[in-house]
Design a protein around this motif. Structure first.
Motif, PDB file in Angstrom:
ATOM      1  N   GLU A  51      99.353 -17.026  77.089  1.00 38.40           N
ATOM      2  CA  GLU A  51      98.264 -16.763  76.161  1.00 38.40           C
ATOM      3  C   GLU A  51      97.166 -17.763  76.470  1.00 38.40           C
ATOM      4  O   GLU A  51      97.426 -18.915  76.785  1.00 38.40           O
ATOM      5  CB  GLU A  51      98.706 -16.849  74.701  1.00 38.40           C
ATOM      6  CG  GLU A  51      98.832 -18.234  74.152  1.00 38.40           C
ATOM      7  CD  GLU A  51      99.256 -18.231  72.696  1.00 38.40           C
ATOM      8  OE1 GLU A  51      99.380 -17.152  72.096  1.00 38.40           O
ATOM      9  OE2 GLU A  51      99.474 -19.323  72.159  1.00 38.40           O
TER      10      GLU A  51
ATOM     11  N   ILE B 204      93.533 -19.262  75.016  1.00 32.38           N
ATOM     12  CA  ILE B 204      92.531 -19.332  73.955  1.00 32.38           C
ATOM     13  C   ILE B 204      91.286 -19.889  74.605  1.00 32.38           C
ATOM     14  O   ILE B 204      91.358 -20.914  75.274  1.00 32.38           O
ATOM     15  CB  ILE B 204      92.971 -20.281  72.828  1.00 32.38           C
ATOM     16  CG1 ILE B 204      94.254 -19.776  72.172  1.00 32.38           C
ATOM     17  CG2 ILE B 204      91.878 -20.436  71.788  1.00 32.38           C
ATOM     18  CD1 ILE B 204      94.766 -20.685  71.078  1.00 32.38           C
TER      19      ILE B 204
ATOM     20  N   TRP C  74      88.977 -14.814  66.622  1.00 32.66           N
ATOM     21  CA  TRP C  74      89.030 -15.652  65.420  1.00 32.66           C
ATOM     22  C   TRP C  74      87.651 -15.895  64.840  1.00 32.66           C
ATOM     23  O   TRP C  74      87.515 -16.476  63.773  1.00 32.66           O
ATOM     24  CB  TRP C  74      89.668 -17.011  65.727  1.00 32.66           C
ATOM     25  CG  TRP C  74      91.101 -16.941  66.139  1.00 32.66           C
ATOM     26  CD1 TRP C  74      91.881 -15.816  66.232  1.00 32.66           C
ATOM     27  CD2 TRP C  74      91.941 -18.026  66.536  1.00 32.66           C
ATOM     28  NE1 TRP C  74      93.132 -16.150  66.658  1.00 32.66           N
ATOM     29  CE2 TRP C  74      93.197 -17.490  66.847  1.00 32.66           C
ATOM     30  CE3 TRP C  74      91.729 -19.413  66.635  1.00 32.66           C
ATOM     31  CZ2 TRP C  74      94.257 -18.285  67.274  1.00 32.66           C
ATOM     32  CZ3 TRP C  74      92.777 -20.193  67.055  1.00 32.66           C
ATOM     33  CH2 TRP C  74      94.037 -19.645  67.365  1.00 32.66           C
TER      34      TRP C  74
ATOM     35  N   ARG D 169      84.300 -20.820  64.370  1.00 34.48           N
ATOM     36  CA  ARG D 169      85.008 -21.841  63.605  1.00 34.48           C
ATOM     37  C   ARG D 169      84.398 -23.190  63.916  1.00 34.48           C
ATOM     38  O   ARG D 169      83.855 -23.405  64.978  1.00 34.48           O
ATOM     39  CB  ARG D 169      86.486 -21.873  63.994  1.00 34.48           C
ATOM     40  CG  ARG D 169      87.237 -20.637  63.598  1.00 34.48           C
ATOM     41  CD  ARG D 169      88.532 -20.564  64.345  1.00 34.48           C
ATOM     42  NE  ARG D 169      89.313 -21.774  64.208  1.00 34.48           N
ATOM     43  CZ  ARG D 169      90.158 -21.997  63.209  1.00 34.48           C
ATOM     44  NH1 ARG D 169      90.343 -21.080  62.297  1.00 34.48           N
ATOM     45  NH2 ARG D 169      90.826 -23.119  63.139  1.00 34.48           N
TER      46      ARG D 169
ATOM     47  N   LEU E  95      84.440 -26.843  65.089  1.00 34.30           N
ATOM     48  CA  LEU E  95      85.264 -27.622  66.001  1.00 34.30           C
ATOM     49  C   LEU E  95      85.635 -28.942  65.337  1.00 34.30           C
ATOM     50  O   LEU E  95      84.874 -29.476  64.539  1.00 34.30           O
ATOM     51  CB  LEU E  95      84.496 -27.905  67.299  1.00 34.30           C
ATOM     52  CG  LEU E  95      84.042 -26.697  68.123  1.00 34.30           C
ATOM     53  CD1 LEU E  95      83.198 -27.160  69.294  1.00 34.30           C
ATOM     54  CD2 LEU E  95      85.228 -25.902  68.608  1.00 34.30           C
ATOM     55  N   ALA E  96      86.800 -29.434  65.682  1.00 34.15           N
ATOM     56  CA  ALA E  96      87.254 -30.695  65.086  1.00 34.15           C
ATOM     57  C   ALA E  96      86.486 -31.877  65.658  1.00 34.15           C
ATOM     58  O   ALA E  96      86.436 -32.946  65.069  1.00 34.15           O
ATOM     59  CB  ALA E  96      88.743 -30.877  65.314  1.00 34.15           C
TER      60      ALA E  96
ATOM     61  N   VAL F 117      81.999 -30.776  71.233  1.00 32.36           N
ATOM     62  CA  VAL F 117      82.256 -30.410  72.616  1.00 32.36           C
ATOM     63  C   VAL F 117      80.927 -29.936  73.201  1.00 32.36           C
ATOM     64  O   VAL F 117      80.314 -29.001  72.674  1.00 32.36           O
ATOM     65  CB  VAL F 117      83.274 -29.262  72.723  1.00 32.36           C
ATOM     66  CG1 VAL F 117      83.577 -28.954  74.182  1.00 32.36           C
ATOM     67  CG2 VAL F 117      84.543 -29.595  71.974  1.00 32.36           C
TER      68      VAL F 117
ATOM     69  N   TYR G 113      86.178 -18.610  68.795  1.00 34.50           N
ATOM     70  CA  TYR G 113      87.530 -18.626  69.373  1.00 34.50           C
ATOM     71  C   TYR G 113      88.023 -17.214  69.682  1.00 34.50           C
ATOM     72  O   TYR G 113      87.882 -16.314  68.862  1.00 34.50           O
ATOM     73  CB  TYR G 113      88.521 -19.270  68.398  1.00 34.50           C
ATOM     74  CG  TYR G 113      88.476 -20.773  68.358  1.00 34.50           C
ATOM     75  CD1 TYR G 113      87.432 -21.447  67.743  1.00 34.50           C
ATOM     76  CD2 TYR G 113      89.493 -21.532  68.926  1.00 34.50           C
ATOM     77  CE1 TYR G 113      87.400 -22.822  67.696  1.00 34.50           C
ATOM     78  CE2 TYR G 113      89.471 -22.915  68.876  1.00 34.50           C
ATOM     79  CZ  TYR G 113      88.424 -23.552  68.257  1.00 34.50           C
ATOM     80  OH  TYR G 113      88.396 -24.915  68.214  1.00 34.50           O
TER      81      TYR G 113
ATOM     82  N   LYS H 149      85.599 -24.502  75.966  1.00 27.71           N
ATOM     83  CA  LYS H 149      86.978 -25.031  75.956  1.00 27.71           C
ATOM     84  C   LYS H 149      87.934 -23.899  76.220  1.00 27.71           C
ATOM     85  O   LYS H 149      87.663 -22.755  75.858  1.00 27.71           O
ATOM     86  CB  LYS H 149      87.320 -25.622  74.578  1.00 27.71           C
ATOM     87  CG  LYS H 149      86.912 -27.048  74.389  1.00 27.71           C
ATOM     88  CD  LYS H 149      88.078 -27.980  74.620  1.00 27.71           C
ATOM     89  CE  LYS H 149      87.611 -29.419  74.610  1.00 27.71           C
ATOM     90  NZ  LYS H 149      88.556 -30.304  75.257  1.00 27.71           N
TER      91      LYS H 149
ATOM     92  N   LEU I  84      92.481 -23.065  76.747  1.00 29.17           N
ATOM     93  CA  LEU I  84      93.856 -23.575  76.828  1.00 29.17           C
ATOM     94  C   LEU I  84      94.769 -22.401  77.159  1.00 29.17           C
ATOM     95  O   LEU I  84      94.697 -21.344  76.552  1.00 29.17           O
ATOM     96  CB  LEU I  84      94.273 -24.180  75.481  1.00 29.17           C
ATOM     97  CG  LEU I  84      95.702 -24.680  75.380  1.00 29.17           C
ATOM     98  CD1 LEU I  84      95.855 -26.035  76.043  1.00 29.17           C
ATOM     99  CD2 LEU I  84      96.130 -24.782  73.924  1.00 29.17           C
TER     100      LEU I  84
ATOM    101  N   VAL J  92      98.775 -21.269  77.598  1.00 35.26           N
ATOM    102  CA  VAL J  92     100.139 -21.674  77.291  1.00 35.26           C
ATOM    103  C   VAL J  92     101.082 -20.556  77.709  1.00 35.26           C
ATOM    104  O   VAL J  92     100.806 -19.379  77.466  1.00 35.26           O
ATOM    105  CB  VAL J  92     100.302 -21.939  75.766  1.00 35.26           C
ATOM    106  CG1 VAL J  92     101.733 -22.327  75.439  1.00 35.26           C
ATOM    107  CG2 VAL J  92      99.354 -23.010  75.291  1.00 35.26           C
TER     108      VAL J  92
ATOM    109  N   ARG K 143      97.150 -18.235  58.857  1.00 30.89           N
ATOM    110  CA  ARG K 143      96.690 -18.179  60.232  1.00 30.89           C
ATOM    111  C   ARG K 143      95.256 -18.657  60.322  1.00 30.89           C
ATOM    112  O   ARG K 143      94.509 -18.532  59.362  1.00 30.89           O
ATOM    113  CB  ARG K 143      96.773 -16.744  60.756  1.00 30.89           C
ATOM    114  CG  ARG K 143      98.181 -16.245  60.970  1.00 30.89           C
ATOM    115  CD  ARG K 143      98.916 -17.108  61.990  1.00 30.89           C
ATOM    116  NE  ARG K 143      98.097 -17.486  63.127  1.00 30.89           N
ATOM    117  CZ  ARG K 143      97.896 -16.709  64.165  1.00 30.89           C
ATOM    118  NH1 ARG K 143      98.422 -15.510  64.224  1.00 30.89           N
ATOM    119  NH2 ARG K 143      97.152 -17.137  65.143  1.00 30.89           N
ATOM    120  N   PRO K 144      94.910 -19.176  61.475  1.00 32.36           N
ATOM    121  CA  PRO K 144      93.545 -19.669  61.607  1.00 32.36           C
ATOM    122  C   PRO K 144      92.479 -18.583  61.511  1.00 32.36           C
ATOM    123  O   PRO K 144      91.324 -18.881  61.313  1.00 32.36           O
ATOM    124  CB  PRO K 144      93.537 -20.310  63.001  1.00 32.36           C
ATOM    125  CG  PRO K 144      94.787 -19.910  63.658  1.00 32.36           C
ATOM    126  CD  PRO K 144      95.739 -19.450  62.630  1.00 32.36           C
TER     127      PRO K 144
ATOM    128  N   GLY L 295      89.319 -23.883  58.735  1.00 34.23           N
ATOM    129  CA  GLY L 295      90.415 -24.694  59.235  1.00 34.23           C
ATOM    130  C   GLY L 295      89.986 -26.041  59.796  1.00 34.23           C
ATOM    131  O   GLY L 295      90.795 -26.852  60.143  1.00 34.23           O
ATOM    132  N   GLY L 296      88.720 -26.217  59.865  1.00 35.93           N
ATOM    133  CA  GLY L 296      88.230 -27.433  60.493  1.00 35.93           C
ATOM    134  C   GLY L 296      88.317 -28.653  59.598  1.00 35.93           C
ATOM    135  O   GLY L 296      88.282 -29.770  60.074  1.00 35.93           O
TER     136      GLY L 296
END
Lengths: 85, 143
Positions: free
Chosen positions: B5, B7, B43, B46, B48-49, B52, B60, B88, B90, B92, B131-132, B138-139
């Motif tokens: 997967e 993201i 998604w 959102r 970002l934490a 970036v 997302y 960004k 990722l 997995v 879920r996000p 969610g941040g």
């Protein structure tokens, strides 16, 4: 495991009694921690966004490992912060 | 067959259609290498934490796919890296964790149940899986 802690007898024990910590994930029978669930993981990175140690959260070793991995992944895609200023 | 997967986070300045186009392009790249897209989830925007590339927000998108040619994930990452609109990403691997597979199956079941209940007109008080992609960004309140 979730049985209340048996404290030593004596008057002091009344005051020292603390609720025994338990693993939230074991309790809810979660066997995989979703790294995409930022809201859940947020509760394991208090204040400075450091990963909360087992001794404070009470998470069992299996789940702590999973939480740890999940948090690290989530940080990677900016779902969670590495640090907070 | 391995499953992965990915993201990726698109630049918030890219319009939604742009992101859809990116997702389509991604799926095309997967198909090009004999892979198969299993699921895509948008998604939305959102927070970002952390910052970036001077951005505080991101769009997302999650894509699950089977790996056709061995070099597929590598190739996809290369493309994402080259794409300036992606800030960004990722990847997995998701087929090697039995616990996760089980968890996904259970979640799908739960969602189906919920959908059925909703269809029946009953008010769903149950918060369900957090879920996000829910309304919460969610941040949190990270500075």
């Amino acid at each position: 495991m979730s049985a209340p802690a048996k404290k030593k007898k004596g008057a002091r024990s009344k005051f020292l009694f603390r609720r025994r910590k338990f693993c939230k994930f074991c309790d809810e029978k979660v066997d995989w921690v979703d790294y995409r669930d930022a809201r859940l993981l947020m509760s394991y990175i208090p204040e400075r966004a450091k990963i909360q140690p087992r001794r404070t959260s009470g998470t069992c070793s299996t789940h702590q490992r999973q939480v740890q991995e999940a948090i690290k992944r989530a940080r990677n895609i900016a779902l969670l912060p590495f640090s907070v200023e | 067959m391995r499953q992965y997967e990915t993201i990726f986070v698109a630049d918030p300045e890219v319009p939604d259609e742009g992101v859809t186009a990116m997702t389509t392009a991604f799926a095309a790249a997967v198909a090009e290498h004999q892979g198969e897209v299993l699921k895509t989830e948008d998604w939305g925007r959102r927070r970002l934490a952390y910052e970036v590339r001077k951005r505080r927000e991101g769009h997302y998108v999650l894509v699950e796919y089977t790996c056709g040619d061995a070099g597929l994930p590598h190739e996809l990452e290369r493309r994402l890296r080259m794409n300036e609109q992606v800030i960004k990403f990722l990847t997995v691997r998701i087929d090697n964790d039995p616990k996760r597979i089980e968890w996904e199956a259970r979640r799908a079941e739960r969602e189906k149940e919920q959908a059925a209940r909703r269809a029946a007109g009953a008010a769903v008080d149950d918060a369900g899986p957090v879920r996000p992609d829910s309304d919460d960004d969610g941040g949190g309140d990270w500075a």
